[in-house]
Write a protein that holds these residues in place. Structure first.
Motif, short mmCIF file in Angstrom:
data_model
loop_
_atom_site.label_atom_id
_atom_site.label_comp_id
_atom_site.label_asym_id
_atom_site.label_seq_id
_atom_site.Cartn_x
_atom_site.Cartn_y
_atom_site.Cartn_z
N THR A 57 55.09 59.76 60.05
CA THR A 57 55.57 58.97 61.20
C THR A 57 57.02 58.59 60.94
N ILE A 58 57.85 58.93 61.91
CA ILE A 58 59.29 58.73 61.77
C ILE A 58 59.79 57.89 62.95
N VAL A 59 60.59 56.89 62.68
CA VAL A 59 61.18 56.08 63.75
C VAL A 59 62.69 56.23 63.68
N LEU A 60 63.26 56.77 64.73
CA LEU A 60 64.71 57.03 64.75
C LEU A 60 65.39 56.15 65.79
N GLU A 61 66.56 55.70 65.42
CA GLU A 61 67.39 54.88 66.32
C GLU A 61 68.54 55.76 66.80
N VAL A 62 68.68 55.91 68.09
CA VAL A 62 69.77 56.72 68.63
C VAL A 62 71.05 55.90 68.58
N MET A 63 72.09 56.45 67.98
CA MET A 63 73.34 55.72 67.84
C MET A 63 74.10 55.72 69.17
N PRO A 64 74.80 54.64 69.49
CA PRO A 64 75.50 54.56 70.78
C PRO A 64 76.67 55.54 70.88
N ALA A 87 76.96 50.61 76.00
CA ALA A 87 76.00 51.69 75.75
C ALA A 87 74.63 51.10 75.44
N GLN A 88 73.61 51.76 75.96
CA GLN A 88 72.25 51.34 75.61
C GLN A 88 71.68 52.32 74.60
N THR A 89 71.07 51.81 73.58
CA THR A 89 70.49 52.68 72.57
C THR A 89 68.97 52.72 72.74
N SER A 90 68.35 53.71 72.13
CA SER A 90 66.90 53.88 72.23
C SER A 90 66.31 54.09 70.84
N THR A 91 65.03 53.94 70.77
CA THR A 91 64.31 54.24 69.53
C THR A 91 63.27 55.32 69.82
N TYR A 92 63.27 56.35 69.02
CA TYR A 92 62.24 57.39 69.10
C TYR A 92 61.23 57.15 67.99
N TRP A 108 72.13 68.02 70.37
CA TRP A 108 71.94 67.23 69.15
C TRP A 108 72.52 65.85 69.38
N ILE A 109 71.81 64.85 68.91
CA ILE A 109 72.29 63.48 69.06
C ILE A 109 72.38 62.82 67.68
N GLU A 110 73.27 61.84 67.59
CA GLU A 110 73.40 61.12 66.33
C GLU A 110 72.31 60.05 66.25
N VAL A 111 71.56 60.09 65.19
CA VAL A 111 70.49 59.11 64.98
C VAL A 111 70.54 58.61 63.54
N ARG A 112 69.77 57.57 63.29
CA ARG A 112 69.49 57.20 61.90
C ARG A 112 68.09 56.60 61.87
N PHE A 113 67.53 56.50 60.69
CA PHE A 113 66.19 55.95 60.58
C PHE A 113 66.23 54.46 60.93
N ALA A 114 65.34 54.07 61.85
CA ALA A 114 65.27 52.66 62.23
C ALA A 114 64.42 51.89 61.23
N GLU A 115 63.55 52.58 60.55
CA GLU A 115 62.75 51.95 59.50
C GLU A 115 62.33 53.02 58.51
N GLY A 139 68.13 57.07 53.42
CA GLY A 139 67.92 56.75 54.83
C GLY A 139 68.99 55.91 55.48
N VAL A 140 70.04 55.55 54.77
CA VAL A 140 71.04 54.67 55.40
C VAL A 140 72.04 55.42 56.28
N LYS A 141 72.26 56.70 56.00
CA LYS A 141 73.29 57.43 56.76
C LYS A 141 72.70 58.00 58.05
N SER A 142 73.56 58.18 59.03
CA SER A 142 73.11 58.78 60.28
C SER A 142 73.21 60.30 60.18
N PHE A 143 72.53 60.99 61.06
CA PHE A 143 72.50 62.45 61.04
C PHE A 143 72.24 62.95 62.46
N LEU A 144 72.22 64.26 62.61
CA LEU A 144 72.02 64.85 63.93
C LEU A 144 70.58 65.34 64.08
N TYR A 145 70.01 65.03 65.22
CA TYR A 145 68.61 65.38 65.49
C TYR A 145 68.54 65.95 66.91
#
Lengths: 118, 158
Positions: free
Chosen positions: A111-118, A42-47, A88-95, A72-78
């Motif tokens: 400013t929010i940076v989200l990492e899409v979970m695989p 799987a390839q992940t992305s950062t928003y 809705w996709i599972e994401v978590r804060f990348a920073e 900010g450590v837990k993932s959530f749906l965005y």
């Protein structure tokens, strides 16, 4: 069961960008072009997105960050910006998030940076 | 162990979209269910069992060496799992590892190889744990390069 991003909060209403993370494994021989293959399935992305919060929205966001995401450590749906906001996709804060107060003191540009979970 | 024609082509291709992936199983009498991890970022189903995504680096024994020692570094080992590994007696947990192709997971390309877990070390800051391993030789191990030494058969030597 993952928490959803609070429906009362604005999404990336003043712009966003997406960048896929590389999952290539590249090996470079002494001669000739490099060989390239996939490292993971799987390839992940950062928003990276920006939005404007009011004071009460900022407080709602802080509560979500502290209580539901455990700082900010837990993932959530965005909502998924690529396929449509109904998905809705599972994401978590990348920073860590960052925000600046407007000159009139009534709003905050977040400013929010989200990492899409695989 | 099977290297299909498609796998052979994938190995030699300049650009290859096939994902080669190690999968890992750790068993111990005190564990209800074995731990199953895939060195991938998505779950892999192998032999009807789900292998959870977890990064790990496997260092096999040196080739053509009598020393059967190997090691594996596993990412994100939590406190419960770390305590378990600390508590088990050396040699009592069995680790099996094999190489598969993620799009055809039930065809084993290499392995499974079995090791006994002989030691444990955890880096507390990164959450990464390293297991020391000793290769378990089959009883009829008379392949070239394999000899009954104190390292490969500690039980024979006390």
């Amino acid at each position: 069961m993952l928490d959803r991003y609070p429906a009362t909060l604005p999404l990336f209403d003043i712009g966003w960008s997406a960048k896929p993370k590389s999952n290539w494994l590249v090996s470079t021989p002494e001669r000739g072009p490099s060989k390239r293959r996939l490292l993971t399935t799987a390839q992940t992305s950062t928003y990276t997105g920006r939005c404007v919060f009011t004071q009460s929205e900022l407080e709602t966001f802080m509560e979500f960050w502290d209580d539901f995401l455990q700082c900010g450590v837990k993932s959530f749906l965005y909502p998924d910006y690529i396929t449509g906001k109904d998905d809705w996709i599972e994401v978590r804060f990348a920073e860590q998030y960052s925000y600046t107060q407007s000159s009139d003191g009534r709003s905050y540009q977040m400013t929010i940076v989200l990492e899409v979970m695989p | 162990m099977t290297i299909t024609q498609e796998t052979r082509k994938a190995i030699y291709d300049q650009n290859c979209s096939k994902v080669f992936c190690n999968i890992l199983k750790i068993e111990h009498d005190r564990m209800g269910e074995p731990l199953r991890f895939a060195d991938n970022n998505r779950k892999i189903v192998f032999g009807g069992f789900p292998y959870e995504p977890r990064g790990f680096d496997f260092t096999p024994p040196a080739p053509h060496s009598e020393d059967a020692a190997a090691s594996i570094s596993i990412d994100d080992v939590d406190r419960v799992l770390a305590r378990f590994f600390q508590s088990i007696e050396s040699g009592c947990a069995i680790l099996s590892i094999c190489l598969i192709r993620a799009d055809e997971p039930n065809v084993v390309m290499d392995g499974p190889y079995r090791y006994s877990v002989t030691g444990f070390r955890k880096a507390s800051a990164s959450g990464q744990a390293t297991l020391s391993l000793s290769r378990m030789m089959p009883l009829d191990a008379n392949a070239s390069g394999t000899r009954y030494t104190a390292t490969s058969f500690p039980g024979l030597y006390g």
